[in-house]
Design a protein around this motif. Structure first.
Motif, mmCIF file in Angstrom:
data_model
loop_
_atom_site.group_PDB
_atom_site.id
_atom_site.type_symbol
_atom_site.label_atom_id
_atom_site.label_comp_id
_atom_site.label_asym_id
_atom_site.label_seq_id
_atom_site.Cartn_x
_atom_site.Cartn_y
_atom_site.Cartn_z
ATOM 1 N N PHE A 1 0.886 -1.116 -0.093
ATOM 2 C CA PHE A 1 -0.177 0.112 -0.075
ATOM 3 C C PHE A 1 0.893 1.239 0.055
ATOM 4 C CE2 PHE A 1 -2.518 -3.370 1.896
ATOM 5 C CZ PHE A 1 -3.857 -3.332 1.586
ATOM 6 N N THR A 2 0.532 2.370 -0.636
ATOM 7 C CA THR A 2 1.172 3.672 -0.414
ATOM 8 C C THR A 2 0.720 4.153 1.164
ATOM 9 O OG1 THR A 2 0.652 4.172 -2.688
ATOM 10 C CG2 THR A 2 1.334 6.167 -1.262
ATOM 11 N N TRP A 3 -0.418 3.960 1.560
ATOM 12 C CA TRP A 3 -0.731 4.221 2.955
ATOM 13 C C TRP A 3 -1.872 3.525 3.148
ATOM 14 C CZ3 TRP A 3 -4.854 7.051 5.435
ATOM 15 C CH2 TRP A 3 -4.856 7.386 6.773
ATOM 16 N N GLU A 4 -1.995 2.848 4.608
ATOM 17 C CA GLU A 4 -2.846 2.285 4.877
ATOM 18 C C GLU A 4 -3.981 2.733 5.945
ATOM 19 O OE1 GLU A 4 -4.019 -2.655 5.972
ATOM 20 O OE2 GLU A 4 -1.870 -1.742 6.118
ATOM 21 N N THR A 5 -5.420 2.885 5.579
ATOM 22 C CA THR A 5 -6.033 3.573 6.753
ATOM 23 C C THR A 5 -6.294 2.970 7.870
ATOM 24 O OG1 THR A 5 -7.969 2.427 5.918
ATOM 25 C CG2 THR A 5 -7.642 4.615 4.891
ATOM 26 N N PRO A 6 -6.276 3.357 8.976
ATOM 27 C CA PRO A 6 -6.407 2.902 10.354
ATOM 28 C C PRO A 6 -7.891 2.114 10.620
ATOM 29 C CG PRO A 6 -6.938 4.988 10.738
ATOM 30 C CD PRO A 6 -6.428 4.874 9.304
ATOM 31 N N ASP A 7 -7.965 1.362 11.374
ATOM 32 C CA ASP A 7 -9.247 0.390 11.929
ATOM 33 C C ASP A 7 -10.303 1.567 12.078
ATOM 34 O OD1 ASP A 7 -7.938 -1.686 11.369
ATOM 35 O OD2 ASP A 7 -7.605 -2.248 13.584
ATOM 36 N N GLN B 1 9.676 4.139 4.309
ATOM 37 C CA GLN B 1 9.322 5.774 4.050
ATOM 38 C C GLN B 1 8.344 5.904 2.927
ATOM 39 O OE1 GLN B 1 12.904 7.879 3.851
ATOM 40 N NE2 GLN B 1 11.796 9.547 2.335
ATOM 41 N N ARG B 2 8.307 4.877 2.088
ATOM 42 C CA ARG B 2 7.278 5.026 1.032
ATOM 43 C C ARG B 2 5.973 5.096 1.574
ATOM 44 N NH1 ARG B 2 4.872 0.218 0.130
ATOM 45 N NH2 ARG B 2 5.871 -1.674 0.772
ATOM 46 N N MET B 3 5.385 4.627 2.560
ATOM 47 C CA MET B 3 4.146 4.716 3.234
ATOM 48 C C MET B 3 4.046 5.636 4.386
ATOM 49 S SD MET B 3 3.607 0.598 3.741
ATOM 50 C CE MET B 3 1.557 0.874 4.312
ATOM 51 N N ASN B 4 5.013 6.746 4.309
ATOM 52 C CA ASN B 4 5.120 7.573 4.982
ATOM 53 C C ASN B 4 5.469 9.035 4.415
ATOM 54 O OD1 ASN B 4 5.079 8.693 7.732
ATOM 55 N ND2 ASN B 4 6.685 8.167 8.411
ATOM 56 N N SER B 5 5.069 9.061 3.365
ATOM 57 C CA SER B 5 5.527 10.086 2.326
ATOM 58 C C SER B 5 4.557 11.574 2.752
ATOM 59 C CB SER B 5 5.193 9.606 1.075
ATOM 60 O OG SER B 5 3.505 9.574 0.856
ATOM 61 N N LEU C 1 -1.784 13.713 0.229
ATOM 62 C CA LEU C 1 -3.087 13.300 0.857
ATOM 63 C C LEU C 1 -3.797 12.341 -0.190
ATOM 64 C CD1 LEU C 1 -4.160 16.285 3.183
ATOM 65 C CD2 LEU C 1 -2.960 14.184 3.811
ATOM 66 N N ALA C 2 -4.286 12.886 -1.500
ATOM 67 C CA ALA C 2 -4.665 12.408 -2.282
ATOM 68 C C ALA C 2 -4.143 10.849 -2.724
ATOM 69 C CB ALA C 2 -5.082 13.065 -3.399
ATOM 70 N N ARG C 3 -2.861 11.154 -2.961
ATOM 71 C CA ARG C 3 -2.089 9.988 -3.388
ATOM 72 C C ARG C 3 -2.034 8.742 -2.391
ATOM 73 N NH1 ARG C 3 3.317 8.605 -2.142
ATOM 74 N NH2 ARG C 3 4.504 7.337 -3.905
ATOM 75 N N ASP C 4 -1.980 9.108 -0.957
ATOM 76 C CA ASP C 4 -2.245 7.991 0.080
ATOM 77 C C ASP C 4 -3.494 7.430 -0.058
ATOM 78 O OD1 ASP C 4 0.389 8.552 1.168
ATOM 79 O OD2 ASP C 4 -0.332 9.739 2.663
ATOM 80 N N MET C 5 -4.618 8.017 -0.622
ATOM 81 C CA MET C 5 -5.942 7.547 -0.796
ATOM 82 C C MET C 5 -5.810 6.863 -2.164
ATOM 83 S SD MET C 5 -7.237 7.435 2.270
ATOM 84 C CE MET C 5 -8.813 7.035 1.887
#
Length: 333
Positions: A3-9, A135-139, A169-173
């Motif tokens: 994932f680029t970023w994973e949403t929390p529970d 770091q790629r998931m913490n961009s 922010l849009a990229r993480d989603m």
């Protein structure tokens, strides 16, 4: 699965923290900047902070950013917290404090971290989780840390977004398109050309110099495969909108390649970004997606107040791309 970023529970607020360090050769000192970002399970920005933390180590800066986020979380009554960091040392120390010897400097920052949780503990309703991510998931947090380092502002909270944070922010989603792929042509030198195009037909001089002839998007059929998917290419000829944009000279802000009478579409203007990509995105109205990768210096003066920095919309408006060409959303705290 990557994932680029994973949403929390559901119900959790995720806090991403990153530290950027750079050496200032003029001042002979290390510049340490931290970025922190809090979002909900829908990826909506709830809080952010960035800026320089002088005289601190990377570990201290990260823990200070986490502590700032936790103080805000306590004020807001957030009981379910998920912290993400790219620093393995901080991650391991927090998880194994009972088995790690802490020096005086570490004892201060980790004691504050533990105190805010212990002294505000609310039974089983309050939970705190920490994970380590690449770091790629913490961009997004990394961008904030680098932004504070570049602007040289003191660490503090921000309201809304700054710079190109909206893009990250849009990229993480997953709500941004990837950069267009570029087909690389094999350079065969000046020798034999394999499967090359036939020689052009001879034309009279008046036909070649006629002002009514359209500008071609490529000189020969060998370029057709490279440019056929670009928005400015209409069957090998530049679209009228593309010609108008280049004639107006607005794109010269991004690269000198657009300042001359002949535009080199293969001119590099950023990290894996070429002049053809700028023209392509200018027509589509998506220039905002490639701005972070451009070799463009920011002429704006450094600000001491982060809240007063120009937004992406203001920068684009100064570039002449306001109106229906570029828009952005705002998520104020």
């Amino acid at each position: 699965m990557d994932f680029t970023w994973e949403t929390p529970d559901p119900g959790y607020k995720k806090i991403n923290v990153f530290c950027e360090i750079s050496e200032d050769p003029l001042l002979h000192e290390m510049l340490v900047s931290a970025g922190a970002l809090a979002r909900d399970s829908g990826g909506v920005q709830l809080w952010g902070a960035l800026g320089l933390l002088p005289n601190l180590t990377e570990e201290q800066a990260i823990m200070s950013a986490i502590q700032s986020a936790l103080i805000h979380a306590q004020k807001k009554g957030w009981e379910l917290i998920h912290i993400e960091t790219s620093n393995l040392e901080v991650y391991d120390t927090i998880r194994h404090q009972e088995h790690v010897f802490l020096n005086d400097e570490q004892l201060e920052i980790y004691s504050s971290f533990n105190t805010i949780y212990a002294n505000h503990y609310n039974g089983n309703k309050m939970k705190r989780v920490i994970t380590s991510v690449p770091q790629r998931m913490n961009s997004s947090a990394a961008y904030l840390a680098n932004y504070g380092l570049t602007k040289k502002v003191a660490f503090g909270e921000i309201s809304g977004t700054v710079g190109d944070l909206d893009y990250y922010l849009a990229r993480d989603m997953g709500m941004t398109l990837p950069f267009p792929s570029i087909d690389i042509q094999t350079n065969l030198g000046d020798g034999e050309v394999i499967n090359g195009p036939p020689p052009p037909k001879k034309r009279k001089f008046d036909e070649q110099s006629s002002g009514d002839m359209p500008k071609r998007a490529y000189r020969d059929k060998g370029k057709e495969k490279v440019l056929e998917h670009f928005s400015f290419n209409e069957n090998g000829v530049f679209a009228q909108k593309a010609v108008r944009i280049m004639d107006e000279g607005k794109l010269s802000r991004f690269s000198p390649a657009f300042g001359g009478s002949v535009v080199n579409m293969n001119a590099a203007v950023g990290k894996e970004i070429y002049a053809r990509d700028i023209l392509h995105h200018a027509i589509l109205g998506t220039l905002k997606a490639v701005i972070p990768n451009l070799y463009v210096s920011n002429p704006s003066l450094l600000q001491n107040d982060v809240d007063s920095l120009m937004s992406v919309d203001q920068v684009l408006e100064l570039m002449g791309f306001s109106g229906d060409i570029a828009t952005s959303s705002k998520n104020p705290v």
